[in-house]
Design a protein around this motif. Structure first.
Motif, PDB file in Angstrom:
ATOM      1  N   GLY A 172      38.515  54.393  30.702  1.00 25.39           N
ATOM      2  CA  GLY A 172      39.456  53.626  31.510  1.00 25.39           C
ATOM      3  C   GLY A 172      38.789  52.412  32.110  1.00 25.39           C
ATOM      4  O   GLY A 172      37.570  52.256  32.096  1.00 25.39           O
ATOM      5  N   SER A 183      37.411  49.923  34.786  1.00 29.78           N
ATOM      6  CA  SER A 183      36.761  50.150  36.086  1.00 29.78           C
ATOM      7  C   SER A 183      37.258  49.135  37.099  1.00 29.78           C
ATOM      8  O   SER A 183      36.656  48.943  38.126  1.00 29.78           O
ATOM      9  CB  SER A 183      35.252  49.968  35.923  1.00 29.78           C
ATOM     10  OG  SER A 183      34.984  48.573  35.935  1.00 29.78           O
ATOM     11  N   GLY A 184      38.337  48.477  36.820  1.00 31.89           N
ATOM     12  CA  GLY A 184      38.799  47.349  37.640  1.00 31.89           C
ATOM     13  C   GLY A 184      39.082  47.734  39.072  1.00 31.89           C
ATOM     14  O   GLY A 184      38.997  48.899  39.453  1.00 31.89           O
ATOM     15  N   PRO A 185      39.446  46.713  39.882  1.00 37.04           N
ATOM     16  CA  PRO A 185      39.644  46.954  41.317  1.00 37.04           C
ATOM     17  C   PRO A 185      40.777  47.942  41.547  1.00 37.04           C
ATOM     18  O   PRO A 185      41.820  47.853  40.911  1.00 37.04           O
ATOM     19  CB  PRO A 185      40.027  45.566  41.849  1.00 37.04           C
ATOM     20  CG  PRO A 185      40.460  44.788  40.659  1.00 37.04           C
ATOM     21  CD  PRO A 185      39.745  45.345  39.480  1.00 37.04           C
ATOM     22  N   LEU A 186      40.571  48.897  42.418  1.00 38.92           N
ATOM     23  CA  LEU A 186      41.629  49.936  42.619  1.00 38.92           C
ATOM     24  C   LEU A 186      42.697  49.414  43.560  1.00 38.92           C
ATOM     25  O   LEU A 186      42.436  48.503  44.341  1.00 38.92           O
ATOM     26  CB  LEU A 186      40.959  51.178  43.233  1.00 38.92           C
ATOM     27  CG  LEU A 186      39.906  51.782  42.265  1.00 38.92           C
ATOM     28  CD1 LEU A 186      39.214  52.966  42.914  1.00 38.92           C
ATOM     29  CD2 LEU A 186      40.615  52.213  40.974  1.00 38.92           C
ATOM     30  N   GLY A 228      29.989  50.193  45.192  1.00 41.85           N
ATOM     31  CA  GLY A 228      30.023  48.971  44.397  1.00 41.85           C
ATOM     32  C   GLY A 228      30.497  49.191  42.985  1.00 41.85           C
ATOM     33  O   GLY A 228      30.262  48.376  42.113  1.00 41.85           O
ATOM     34  N   ARG A 251      25.152  46.163  47.693  1.00 39.27           N
ATOM     35  CA  ARG A 251      24.140  46.424  46.635  1.00 39.27           C
ATOM     36  C   ARG A 251      23.088  45.321  46.644  1.00 39.27           C
ATOM     37  O   ARG A 251      22.753  44.742  45.632  1.00 39.27           O
ATOM     38  CB  ARG A 251      24.822  46.451  45.267  1.00 39.27           C
ATOM     39  CG  ARG A 251      25.738  47.617  45.041  1.00 39.27           C
ATOM     40  CD  ARG A 251      26.485  47.438  43.746  1.00 39.27           C
ATOM     41  NE  ARG A 251      25.597  47.353  42.584  1.00 39.27           N
ATOM     42  CZ  ARG A 251      25.873  46.609  41.507  1.00 39.27           C
ATOM     43  NH1 ARG A 251      26.980  45.882  41.477  1.00 39.27           N
ATOM     44  NH2 ARG A 251      25.061  46.586  40.477  1.00 39.27           N
ATOM     45  N   ASP A 259      51.692  51.507  40.320  1.00 37.85           N
ATOM     46  CA  ASP A 259      51.128  50.145  40.254  1.00 37.85           C
ATOM     47  C   ASP A 259      50.744  49.796  38.807  1.00 37.85           C
ATOM     48  O   ASP A 259      49.684  49.258  38.547  1.00 37.85           O
ATOM     49  CB  ASP A 259      49.923  50.033  41.186  1.00 37.85           C
ATOM     50  CG  ASP A 259      48.851  51.023  40.749  1.00 37.85           C
ATOM     51  OD1 ASP A 259      49.182  51.854  39.872  1.00 37.85           O
ATOM     52  OD2 ASP A 259      47.722  50.942  41.264  1.00 37.85           O
ATOM     53  N   PHE A 301      38.545  38.823  37.607  1.00 41.55           N
ATOM     54  CA  PHE A 301      37.705  40.023  37.633  1.00 41.55           C
ATOM     55  C   PHE A 301      36.831  40.061  36.374  1.00 41.55           C
ATOM     56  O   PHE A 301      35.605  40.007  36.431  1.00 41.55           O
ATOM     57  CB  PHE A 301      38.560  41.283  37.725  1.00 41.55           C
ATOM     58  CG  PHE A 301      37.701  42.494  37.899  1.00 41.55           C
ATOM     59  CD1 PHE A 301      37.435  43.325  36.833  1.00 41.55           C
ATOM     60  CD2 PHE A 301      37.109  42.750  39.120  1.00 41.55           C
ATOM     61  CE1 PHE A 301      36.608  44.426  36.979  1.00 41.55           C
ATOM     62  CE2 PHE A 301      36.275  43.845  39.271  1.00 41.55           C
ATOM     63  CZ  PHE A 301      36.030  44.684  38.189  1.00 41.55           C
ATOM     64  N   THR A 302      37.497  40.084  35.218  1.00 41.61           N
ATOM     65  CA  THR A 302      36.654  40.203  34.010  1.00 41.61           C
ATOM     66  C   THR A 302      36.406  38.843  33.346  1.00 41.61           C
ATOM     67  O   THR A 302      35.569  38.733  32.460  1.00 41.61           O
ATOM     68  CB  THR A 302      37.371  41.048  32.947  1.00 41.61           C
ATOM     69  OG1 THR A 302      38.560  40.282  32.584  1.00 41.61           O
ATOM     70  CG2 THR A 302      37.812  42.383  33.487  1.00 41.61           C
ATOM     71  N   LEU A 343      44.569  43.163  35.653  1.00 39.17           N
ATOM     72  CA  LEU A 343      44.953  41.952  34.903  1.00 39.17           C
ATOM     73  C   LEU A 343      44.348  40.700  35.511  1.00 39.17           C
ATOM     74  O   LEU A 343      44.428  39.624  34.949  1.00 39.17           O
ATOM     75  CB  LEU A 343      46.494  41.805  34.916  1.00 39.17           C
ATOM     76  CG  LEU A 343      47.259  42.842  34.087  1.00 39.17           C
ATOM     77  CD1 LEU A 343      48.746  42.483  34.101  1.00 39.17           C
ATOM     78  CD2 LEU A 343      46.740  42.864  32.662  1.00 39.17           C
ATOM     79  N   LYS A 344      43.747  40.842  36.686  1.00 40.73           N
ATOM     80  CA  LYS A 344      43.276  39.630  37.381  1.00 40.73           C
ATOM     81  C   LYS A 344      42.188  38.939  36.544  1.00 40.73           C
ATOM     82  O   LYS A 344      41.159  39.545  36.211  1.00 40.73           O
ATOM     83  CB  LYS A 344      42.687  40.008  38.738  1.00 40.73           C
ATOM     84  CG  LYS A 344      43.721  40.370  39.785  1.00 40.73           C
ATOM     85  CD  LYS A 344      43.299  39.849  41.158  1.00 40.73           C
ATOM     86  CE  LYS A 344      44.465  39.876  42.164  1.00 40.73           C
ATOM     87  NZ  LYS A 344      45.559  40.745  41.783  1.00 40.73           N
ATOM     88  N   THR A 352      29.917  43.741  38.826  1.00 41.82           N
ATOM     89  CA  THR A 352      31.022  44.578  39.322  1.00 41.82           C
ATOM     90  C   THR A 352      30.635  46.058  39.300  1.00 41.82           C
ATOM     91  O   THR A 352      31.498  46.917  39.511  1.00 41.82           O
ATOM     92  CB  THR A 352      32.264  44.413  38.406  1.00 41.82           C
ATOM     93  OG1 THR A 352      31.853  44.800  37.085  1.00 41.82           O
ATOM     94  CG2 THR A 352      32.760  42.998  38.401  1.00 41.82           C
ATOM     95  N   GLY A 353      29.375  46.329  38.999  1.00 40.75           N
ATOM     96  CA  GLY A 353      28.931  47.728  39.025  1.00 40.75           C
ATOM     97  C   GLY A 353      29.683  48.598  38.037  1.00 40.75           C
ATOM     98  O   GLY A 353      29.795  49.815  38.207  1.00 40.75           O
ATOM     99  N   SER A 354      30.211  47.985  36.986  1.00 41.66           N
ATOM    100  CA  SER A 354      31.038  48.770  36.055  1.00 41.66           C
ATOM    101  C   SER A 354      30.187  49.646  35.155  1.00 41.66           C
ATOM    102  O   SER A 354      30.714  50.325  34.289  1.00 41.66           O
ATOM    103  CB  SER A 354      31.867  47.816  35.183  1.00 41.66           C
ATOM    104  OG  SER A 354      32.546  46.918  36.017  1.00 41.66           O
ATOM    105  N   ARG A 376      46.508  49.186  34.997  1.00 44.75           N
ATOM    106  CA  ARG A 376      46.783  48.934  36.426  1.00 44.75           C
ATOM    107  C   ARG A 376      47.012  47.438  36.621  1.00 44.75           C
ATOM    108  O   ARG A 376      46.372  46.605  35.978  1.00 44.75           O
ATOM    109  CB  ARG A 376      45.577  49.353  37.280  1.00 44.75           C
ATOM    110  CG  ARG A 376      45.492  50.826  37.579  1.00 44.75           C
ATOM    111  CD  ARG A 376      44.501  51.046  38.713  1.00 44.75           C
ATOM    112  NE  ARG A 376      43.227  50.381  38.426  1.00 44.75           N
ATOM    113  CZ  ARG A 376      42.316  50.892  37.615  1.00 44.75           C
ATOM    114  NH1 ARG A 376      42.559  52.040  37.035  1.00 44.75           N
ATOM    115  NH2 ARG A 376      41.193  50.260  37.374  1.00 44.75           N
ATOM    116  N   ARG A 377      47.868  47.101  37.529  1.00 43.00           N
ATOM    117  CA  ARG A 377      48.160  45.684  37.789  1.00 43.00           C
ATOM    118  C   ARG A 377      46.859  44.961  38.164  1.00 43.00           C
ATOM    119  O   ARG A 377      46.581  43.871  37.697  1.00 43.00           O
ATOM    120  CB  ARG A 377      49.170  45.589  38.950  1.00 43.00           C
ATOM    121  CG  ARG A 377      49.591  44.164  39.290  1.00 43.00           C
ATOM    122  CD  ARG A 377      50.641  44.155  40.392  1.00 43.00           C
ATOM    123  NE  ARG A 377      51.817  44.941  40.051  1.00 43.00           N
ATOM    124  CZ  ARG A 377      52.781  44.500  39.234  1.00 43.00           C
ATOM    125  NH1 ARG A 377      52.651  43.301  38.679  1.00 43.00           N
ATOM    126  NH2 ARG A 377      53.818  45.246  38.958  1.00 43.00           N
TER     127      ARG A 377
END
Lengths: 40, 192, 256, 286
Positions: free
Chosen positions: C251, C253-256, D129, D138, D37, C59-60, C55-56, C134-136, C51-52
């Protein structure tokens, strides 16, 4: 006694500062991703 | 579904119940034996492997050694053998005892400060007095005293490094104390 | 000139040898870009598409990838060090001194090894913190978090065993203190609560098996060396495989 | 799935069946997402990774240059360097050793940390979260985790920069080469209680080596009381919180949380009230 007190204060302040760093980062990231979502 | 090709005779429910439970029983038995055997084999080898890791012969410096004659040692703490044997030889008015130079907190080698009349450990700041009682720092027990005896043949002091005196200390205001009288007993004390 | 270059490229990329190695054309179009991923065992660690949002960087922070990169760096520089280092208490110290002085690039490899070790420990912690924040780790990815914790522990033990190998004062006493902690383990430690009651002596408790003796000596150095160079890296590689596989299957868990 | 078919279609026909396998296996996660996307991993993600790897290598080389790996003198088992410091990532534990016995600081507390971390996903029922940074949704989880992390890092900071000879406390501006004077001996909590309440220290009952005195019983009451209150107060006041967690999760989480809070609690008891041990038994001391 001064050393003991100094350690106590240093410990408390230090813990709060580091917690602040991590919380601040989380909140900053939370908002910046929220802004991205609005922008898109 | 029925390998024998034989038409399945209509059995009454109890009979079917018995078949199912019997089949179930044999399945469980089979599983039990199978997995039991596997577990036993696995358990056996891991116990064997663990035992393999415990060496039976260890090449380490000898723990029983001689440290010269009693009158080589004057009153007070003698640091001479600390480097080589990791012990202090201490003489007071009544006789000689040997302290093991290992801190009871985490095993570092403390140092003797003659001006402060204290043993101080560099690792976590445990402090002992000349008799080995804990007067400061996190040490949970007093210093060990090694077993000492006199060799009748040549009159030398024989130290047994692994024979240790370790009495239960009492928590007091000054620290963890053991009264000296109870410690100065053979084989940990030489009236010389 | 252009024709000449095309000619050379033609002669090289159309040969049987080239085509047997590379199952795809130059990744200038999407099909080839997908094929590059499909046909490469390392690259296919990643999915072909992502997902685009994933790539941020912010985020990670690329932390998991960096940790793996440090691990690979450690493995490579570690092997180089092994060419000169012998885990014998009489010469280990000199081998390290040689590495630092007489061996060409020796100090480079040792420094890189040491700094990537510190970096790996730090990046593992930061990676764990990022995954938490990030609650991943939430369902369905709990197990992957547990594998991550195991990897964290093995990384720390790896660093600790490696710390003893130079056999200098710092190493010896850091490990002595550490092994005394092992001796203080409840039930199976000679100095731990209820240890002596269970017959734990100086020569049969958990510290004894850790050091292979009652004192930090030659057998301790050898055991740490074997654990550091072979035992633990294998365990780590195994758990990393599970870790990467779970990420691949569950997969991103990044931002949707 | 049709869209995927076309790209697969353009692959050169391979005799092995691996080509077809992708179509047969259950959709892996990356296929589930809609195509719109999406970006190809090659080159986008791979370039980012390459750049970060280059940057990391540069950082390592830079660090290696400015501070090469030290090599002290040869190891000798009779002289202990003063102070002896473990690698920086274990200095948190070594600092704990000042306040706790080795079995606690070296074994039990690290194991609790590891077990706590392992249990984390299973005791966190909050579905919100997932997959994005959030504090607002959270609060308790993030606060608890950051507190533990801060405790860990602050102990490392102290261990690295504030501990000098004999592991005593040295402010950065002090002279680090002169031994600190001997600080007063530490006193057990039960001795303090015994002295202040003027109780005799003859044991009520002796179980083997364990002479149980009244003061000792009081310390037991305090210690178990700490956990009892910690478990019951949130149960009584925040029943909703308890209900979302359920019995098992609540108790696991509370035990971990209370133990985590217990560490700074004992540290402050030591710093402010000179307490050596909160609880003393011949077998273990806390």
């Amino acid at each position: 006694m001064s050393d003991r007190l100094g350690i106590g204060i240093f410990l408390t302040v230090g813990t709060l500062v580091i917690m602040g760093l991590f919380l601040g980062a989380t909140i900053w990231l939370e908002n910046s991703f929220k802004k991205d979502k609005q922008k898109k | 579904m029925n390998p024998g090709g034989k038409k399945e005779s209509p059995q009454n429910p109890q009979q079917q119940q018995a078949d199912v439970s019997r089949r179930r029983f044999f399945t469980l038995m089979g599983l039990g034996i199978g997995w039991g055997g596997f577990a036993a084999a696995l358990g056996g080898t891991s116990v064997g492997a663990l035992r393999y890791l415990f060496p039976n012969v260890v090449y380490e410096p000898p723990t029983v050694f001689k440290i010269g004659k009693p009158d080589d040692y004057g009153v007070g703490v003698d640091n001479k053998l600390k480097k080589e044997r990791q012990i202090w030889v201490v003489r007071n008015e009544r006789g000689i005892y040997v302290l093991v130079a290992i801190c009871r907190h985490l095993g570092c080698t403390p140092n003797w400060f003659d001006d402060q009349k204290r043993f101080r450990c560099p690792c976590h700041g445990s402090i002992y007095d000349v008799t080995g009682n804990v007067v400061g720092g996190p040490a949970p027990r007093t210093l060990w005293r090694a077993g000492v005896s006199i060799d009748p043949v040549d009159g030398q002091i024989v130290v047994n490094f692994n024979q240790r005196q370790d009495p239960d200390p009492k928590g007091t205001d000054e620290g963890l104390m053991v009264d000296e009288k109870s410690r100065e007993v053979p084989p940990f004390f030489l009236q010389v | 000139m252009n024709k000449l270059l095309d000619q050379i490229r033609e002669n090289v990329t159309q040969t049987q040898v080239w085509k047997s190695i590379f199952r795809h054309g130059f990744p200038s179009n999407d099909a080839n870009r997908a094929l590059v991923m499909f046909s490469n065992v390392i690259l296919h660690l990643h999915p072909v598409r992502v997902r685009r949002g994933a790539l941020k960087i912010k985020f990670t922070w690329c932390l998991g990838g960096l940790t793996f990169f440090f691990f690979v760096m450690l493995a490579v520089t570690g092997v180089f060090l092994m060419f000169y280092y012998v885990p014998d208490t009489r010469r280990a110290y000199n081998d390290i001194k040689d590495l630092g002085t007489v061996i060409y690039f020796g100090s480079l490899f040792r420094n890189l090894h040491r700094w990537s070790a510190h970096a790996m420990v730090f990046s593992v912690w930061m990676h764990m913190t990022r995954v938490f924040l990030t609650g991943s780790y939430k369902p369905p990815r709990e197990f992957n978090w547990v594998v991550g914790v195991i990897l964290l522990v093995v990384t720390l033990v790896m660093s600790w065993t490696g710390y003893l190998l130079p056999w200098d004062q710092l190493a010896l006493w850091a490990v002595t203190v550490g092994s005394k902690m092992a001796e203080a383990t409840p039930l199976v430690g000679n100095a731990g609560p209820f240890g002596p009651e269970l017959g734990m002596g100086v020569d049969n408790d958990v510290r004894f098996v850790l050091l292979g003796g009652t004192v930090v000596g030659q057998s301790a150095l050898l055991r740490f060396y074997v654990l550091h160079c072979l035992g633990l890296p294998l365990v780590m590689a195994l758990f990393m495989a599970v870790h990467f596989w779970r990420i691949r299957k569950d997969g991103f868990s990044g931002p949707l | 799935m049709a869209e995927k078919e076309t790209t697969l279609g353009t692959l050169p026909k391979r005799d092995g069946n691996s080509g077809g396998l992708a179509a047969l296996i259950k959709k892996s996660a990356s296929d589930k997402m809609g195509p719109e996307d999406h970006v190809l991993v090659w080159p986008n993600l791979v370039y980012i990774e390459l750049i970060s790897m280059l940057f990391a290598t540069a950082l390592l080389l830079f660090l290696s240059l400015i501070s090469p790996a030290p090599l002290e003198e040869l190891a000798s088992s009779d002289t202990t360097p003063n102070p002896t410091k473990a690698p920086w990532y274990f200095l948190g534990l070594q600092e704990l050793l000042v306040y706790f016995d080795p079995w606690l600081a070296g074994v039990v507390l690290p194991s609790l940390i590891i077990v706590g971390l392992v249990l984390l996903p299973y005791i966190d029922p909050n579905p919100k979260g997932k997959g994005y940074y959030t504090f607002s949704e959270r609060k308790f989880a993030v606060l608890g985790f950051c507190f533990g992390l801060a405790l860990w890092y602050i102990l490392i900071v102290i261990g690295v920069w504030f501990r000098g000879l004999d592991w005593s406390w040295y402010w950065p501006w002090e002279n680090w080469h002169h031994h600190k004077p001997i600080t007063g001996g530490l006193v057990d909590l039960e001795v303090i209680i015994g002295k202040t309440l003027g109780m005799s220290d003859t044991p009520l009952v002796t179980l083997g080596r364990y002479g149980v005195t009244i003061a000792n019983l009081i310390t037991w009451a305090l210690f178990l009381g700490y956990y009892a209150i910690g478990f019951s107060v949130p149960f009584l006041t925040m029943r909703k919180f308890y209900n979302t967690l359920g019995f098992v999760r609540y108790n696991l989480m509370m035990f971990m949380f209370l133990s985590m809070l217990g560490v700074p609690l004992k540290i402050f008891l030591r710093l402010l009230a000179n307490v050596k041990y909160v609880l003393v038994t011949p077998w273990f001391k806390i």
